[in-house]
Design a protein around this motif. Structure first.
Motif, mmCIF file in Angstrom:
data_model
loop_
_atom_site.group_PDB
_atom_site.id
_atom_site.type_symbol
_atom_site.label_atom_id
_atom_site.label_comp_id
_atom_site.label_asym_id
_atom_site.label_seq_id
_atom_site.Cartn_x
_atom_site.Cartn_y
_atom_site.Cartn_z
ATOM 1 N N GLY A 1 0.796 -1.214 0.000
ATOM 2 C CA GLY A 1 0.000 0.000 0.000
ATOM 3 C C GLY A 1 0.830 1.266 0.000
ATOM 4 O O GLY A 1 0.434 2.276 -0.587
ATOM 5 N N GLY A 2 1.971 1.239 0.675
ATOM 6 C CA GLY A 2 2.839 2.414 0.701
ATOM 7 C C GLY A 2 3.378 2.759 -0.671
ATOM 8 O O GLY A 2 3.427 3.937 -1.068
ATOM 9 N N TRP A 3 3.794 1.743 -1.427
ATOM 10 C CA TRP A 3 4.287 1.990 -2.781
ATOM 11 C C TRP A 3 3.150 2.455 -3.683
ATOM 12 O O TRP A 3 3.342 3.320 -4.549
ATOM 13 C CB TRP A 3 4.947 0.737 -3.354
ATOM 14 N N ALA A 4 1.963 1.868 -3.493
ATOM 15 C CA ALA A 4 0.815 2.280 -4.301
ATOM 16 C C ALA A 4 0.497 3.754 -4.072
ATOM 17 O O ALA A 4 0.192 4.495 -5.015
ATOM 18 C CB ALA A 4 -0.397 1.412 -3.971
ATOM 19 N N ALA A 5 0.598 4.210 -2.807
ATOM 20 C CA ALA A 5 0.345 5.618 -2.502
ATOM 21 C C ALA A 5 1.396 6.513 -3.153
ATOM 22 O O ALA A 5 1.084 7.594 -3.674
ATOM 23 C CB ALA A 5 0.318 5.824 -0.990
ATOM 24 N N ALA A 6 2.654 6.065 -3.135
ATOM 25 C CA ALA A 6 3.729 6.856 -3.740
ATOM 26 C C ALA A 6 3.577 6.947 -5.255
ATOM 27 O O ALA A 6 4.057 7.900 -5.881
ATOM 28 C CB ALA A 6 5.085 6.242 -3.386
ATOM 29 N N PHE A 7 2.897 5.955 -5.837
ATOM 30 C CA PHE A 7 2.735 5.911 -7.299
ATOM 31 C C PHE A 7 1.490 6.666 -7.759
ATOM 32 O O PHE A 7 1.293 6.855 -8.964
ATOM 33 C CB PHE A 7 2.652 4.442 -7.754
ATOM 34 N N THR A 8 0.664 7.136 -6.813
ATOM 35 C CA THR A 8 -0.628 7.729 -7.156
ATOM 36 C C THR A 8 -0.521 8.831 -8.198
ATOM 37 O O THR A 8 -1.322 8.907 -9.138
ATOM 38 C CB THR A 8 -1.307 8.284 -5.881
ATOM 39 N N GLU A 9 0.466 9.720 -8.064
ATOM 40 C CA GLU A 9 0.569 10.853 -8.989
ATOM 41 C C GLU A 9 0.863 10.424 -10.418
ATOM 42 O O GLU A 9 0.700 11.215 -11.356
ATOM 43 C CB GLU A 9 1.644 11.825 -8.517
ATOM 44 N N HIS A 10 1.308 9.170 -10.591
ATOM 45 C CA HIS A 10 1.618 8.691 -11.937
ATOM 46 C C HIS A 10 0.466 7.917 -12.565
ATOM 47 O O HIS A 10 0.536 7.569 -13.745
ATOM 48 C CB HIS A 10 2.862 7.810 -11.899
ATOM 49 N N THR A 11 -0.584 7.632 -11.781
ATOM 50 C CA THR A 11 -1.692 6.835 -12.310
ATOM 51 C C THR A 11 -2.520 7.604 -13.325
ATOM 52 O O THR A 11 -3.268 7.004 -14.098
ATOM 53 C CB THR A 11 -2.613 6.351 -11.168
ATOM 54 N N GLU A 12 -2.417 8.945 -13.331
ATOM 55 C CA GLU A 12 -3.174 9.722 -14.309
ATOM 56 C C GLU A 12 -2.636 9.524 -15.723
ATOM 57 O O GLU A 12 -3.319 9.843 -16.707
ATOM 58 C CB GLU A 12 -3.142 11.205 -13.937
#
Length: 355
Positions: free
Chosen positions: A15-26
């Protein structure tokens, strides 16, 4: 790596990595992946769509990094996610991230590792000073340091050797392993999603250990020389490997030079926690443990509670760390001076051009 795709949780994603990747999901063309190998100009990235060869920019990634990769005809690393841990050595004169050409005193050996296995052979000899150096890097990295004494079947006095290593590895677990017969391997196997890096000299048996943990030959190994028990150097690059039983391991080439970085003070304090604890009892707060009256450290050496070798090693590494920190400060001052010269030159030029 035989798999055509790599489920991210098996690579350590959470979950921590997923949160860090959030800005790139767009960006729908961006994939999350983990760097398995770095070469000049390109790196190997493991993703859910398979293994990719991706280029990178001025900021090269490191083995173990999580990255955002832009897919397409020419995949490229667009961002490196913030590292949780990083094993850094100093004084190598190479790039701080990849070890490729560059001018830096900091060299990241591996990123985002949970465990740092310090691999030291039982034969032909065991270097306690080298173990202490690597422990300082491991403690500073944020990973859990574990000392592995390999080739345990060749030790003349294994219990005595382990006692000596334990005295140099205060606070760290110490295990004897024999990759040839499998002794001790169960204690160092990794849970799924956990990552370890192997640090040690050439010929210590790191690649043989990787093969034993994997349960199959994934790394090339060299034969042990007859007569002295020394292994031959085989690993030439760092690589992240996914083990069949779960877990990941980063094998590294043998470290010929293990320089300290310029910010290893905390790592040294943990490596020499016994010396630090004794130092708290010294009469003077700034005691250098040389000849000062009321020195609790010297008293422990005299009584036999602290080995003289241990104090000598502490002094040597403290001097090196201080020298590296001083060099880093001088480099920063020089860079700041250079920047101000550029600013002043531009100001003078602007003044001359003013109507």
């Amino acid at each position: 790596m035989a798999s055509s795709h790599f489920p991210l949780p098996e690579l350590g994603w959470d979950g921590g990595w997923a949160a860090a990747f959030t800005e790139h999901t767009e960006h729908t063309e961006h994939l999350a992946g983990r760097v398995a190998r770095v070469d000049k100009g390109a790196c190997t990235v493991l993703t859910e769509q398979g293994e990719l060869r991706a280029g990178y920019g001025a900021e090269p990634p490191c083995v173990g990094d999580w990255v955002a990769v832009r897919t397409g005809p020419v995949p490229r690393v667009r961002a490196i996610l913030p590292r949780r841990t990083a094993v850094v050595r100093g004084g190598v004169g190479r790039d701080s991230r990849s070890g490729l050409s560059g001018d830096s005193s900091r060299h990241v050996l591996a990123a985002n590792v949970d465990v740092a296995y310090i691999v030291e052979p039982a034969a032909p000899d065991t270097d306690l000073g080298r173990i202490e150096r690597l422990l300082a890097l491991a403690w500073e990295s944020g990973a859990e340091p574990v000392v592995l004494i390999t080739k345990a079947d060749l030790a003349a006095d294994l219990p005595g050797l382990l006692d000596a290593v334990a005295s140099a590895a205060v606070g760290a677990r110490v295990h004897a392993v024999s990759a040839l017969d499998g002794d001790g391997l169960d204690a160092v196997r990794l849970r799924p999603g956990r990552t370890a890096v192997l640090l040690g000299p050439s010929g210590a048996g790191k690649s043989t250990l990787v093969n034993a943990l994997a349960g199959r030959p994934v790394m090339r190994t060299g034969e042990v020389r007859a007569g002295d028990g020394r292994g031959r150097h085989t690993t030439t690059h760092r690589e992240l490997l996914l083990l069949d039983g779960g877990g990941l391991v980063i094998d590294t080439p043998g470290l010929r030079r293990i320089g300290l970085s310029d910010d290893v003070a905390e790592g040294l304090a943990q490596t020499f926690a016994d010396v630090e604890e004794l130092a708290a009892g010294c009469r003077f707060a700034d005691c250098a443990h040389e000849s000062e009256p009321g020195c609790a450290v010297l008293a422990a050496v005299e009584s036999g509670d602290l080995p003289p070798r241990r104090l000598a090693s502490w002094r040597r590494l403290q001097r090196e760390a201080a020298w590296m920190a001083g060099r880093a400060d001088a480099r920063l001052r020089a860079e700041q001076t250079r920047k101000w010269k550029i600013i002043h030159r531009e100001m003078r030029r602007s003044g001359r051009n003013r109507p």
